[in-house]
Design a protein around this motif. Structure first.
Motif, PDB file in Angstrom:
ATOM      1  N   ARG A   1       0.832  -1.206   0.000  1.00  0.00           N
ATOM      2  CA  ARG A   1       0.000   0.000   0.000  1.00  0.00           C
ATOM      3  C   ARG A   1       0.869   1.260   0.000  1.00  0.00           C
ATOM      4  O   ARG A   1       0.565   2.234  -0.695  1.00  0.00           O
ATOM      5  N   ALA A   2       1.930   1.240   0.782  1.00  0.00           N
ATOM      6  CA  ALA A   2       2.828   2.392   0.852  1.00  0.00           C
ATOM      7  C   ALA A   2       3.477   2.643  -0.506  1.00  0.00           C
ATOM      8  O   ALA A   2       3.606   3.786  -0.946  1.00  0.00           O
ATOM      9  N   ARG A   3       3.888   1.550  -1.189  1.00  0.00           N
ATOM     10  CA  ARG A   3       4.466   1.694  -2.530  1.00  0.00           C
ATOM     11  C   ARG A   3       3.443   2.249  -3.512  1.00  0.00           C
ATOM     12  O   ARG A   3       3.745   3.137  -4.314  1.00  0.00           O
ATOM     13  N   GLN A   4       2.216   1.712  -3.449  1.00  0.00           N
ATOM     14  CA  GLN A   4       1.161   2.174  -4.357  1.00  0.00           C
ATOM     15  C   GLN A   4       0.852   3.650  -4.122  1.00  0.00           C
ATOM     16  O   GLN A   4       0.689   4.418  -5.078  1.00  0.00           O
ATOM     17  N   ASN A   5       0.783   4.041  -2.852  1.00  0.00           N
ATOM     18  CA  ASN A   5       0.497   5.442  -2.524  1.00  0.00           C
ATOM     19  C   ASN A   5       1.595   6.367  -3.020  1.00  0.00           C
ATOM     20  O   ASN A   5       1.320   7.450  -3.532  1.00  0.00           O
ATOM     21  N   ALA A   6       2.847   5.931  -2.903  1.00  0.00           N
ATOM     22  CA  ALA A   6       3.964   6.754  -3.364  1.00  0.00           C
ATOM     23  C   ALA A   6       3.913   6.926  -4.875  1.00  0.00           C
ATOM     24  O   ALA A   6       4.125   8.032  -5.399  1.00  0.00           O
ATOM     25  N   ALA A   7       3.613   5.835  -5.592  1.00  0.00           N
ATOM     26  CA  ALA A   7       3.537   5.905  -7.050  1.00  0.00           C
ATOM     27  C   ALA A   7       2.373   6.789  -7.482  1.00  0.00           C
ATOM     28  O   ALA A   7       2.513   7.632  -8.385  1.00  0.00           O
ATOM     29  N   ARG A   8       1.223   6.644  -6.830  1.00  0.00           N
ATOM     30  CA  ARG A   8       0.045   7.430  -7.172  1.00  0.00           C
ATOM     31  C   ARG A   8       0.269   8.908  -6.866  1.00  0.00           C
ATOM     32  O   ARG A   8      -0.146   9.773  -7.636  1.00  0.00           O
ATOM     33  N   TYR A   9       0.962   9.186  -5.754  1.00  0.00           N
ATOM     34  CA  TYR A   9       1.271  10.558  -5.381  1.00  0.00           C
ATOM     35  C   TYR A   9       2.137  11.218  -6.448  1.00  0.00           C
ATOM     36  O   TYR A   9       1.904  12.362  -6.830  1.00  0.00           O
ATOM     37  N   ALA A  10       3.130  10.470  -6.943  1.00  0.00           N
ATOM     38  CA  ALA A  10       4.026  11.024  -7.963  1.00  0.00           C
ATOM     39  C   ALA A  10       3.272  11.348  -9.244  1.00  0.00           C
ATOM     40  O   ALA A  10       3.466  12.408  -9.846  1.00  0.00           O
ATOM     41  N   VAL A  11       2.399  10.445  -9.665  1.00  0.00           N
ATOM     42  CA  VAL A  11       1.624  10.659 -10.894  1.00  0.00           C
ATOM     43  C   VAL A  11       0.685  11.849 -10.729  1.00  0.00           C
ATOM     44  O   VAL A  11       0.593  12.716 -11.602  1.00  0.00           O
TER      45      VAL A  11
END
Length: 87
Positions: free
Chosen positions: A10-20
């Motif tokens: 979840r933390a990885r997904q949130n970081a990727a989504r935040y960047a996009v």
């Protein structure tokens, strides 16, 4: 700190989504700034062209969840009124 495998993912997904989302927000702001500068210069043709380029970016922000649809509609309405008022 994330402990379980699920929370790490979840933390990885949130970081990727935040960047996009950050890139999308920046792109929208860049287009809005171009419209503002064209309005400030007093060139209606340039302002209309910048507004025409900004409109799809703003609406794309709505579909991607960056902006609320009413916020986008309000921004578009106010910008087009200001571009129209240049003449």
């Amino acid at each position: 700190m994330a402990n379980t495998a699920q929370s790490k993912k979840r933390a990885r997904q949130n970081a990727a989504r935040y960047a996009v989302n950050k890139q999308r927000r920046s792109r929208i702001r860049t287009h809005l700034r171009a419209v503002e500068e064209a309005i400030a210069s007093g060139d209606q043709a340039a302002a209309a062209a910048a507004l025409k380029a900004a409109q799809p970016e703003i609406m794309r922000g709505v579909t991607k969840g960056i902006l609320h649809k009413n916020t986008a509609a309000r921004k578009m309405s106010r910008l087009s009124a200001r571009v129209k008022a240049i003449a």
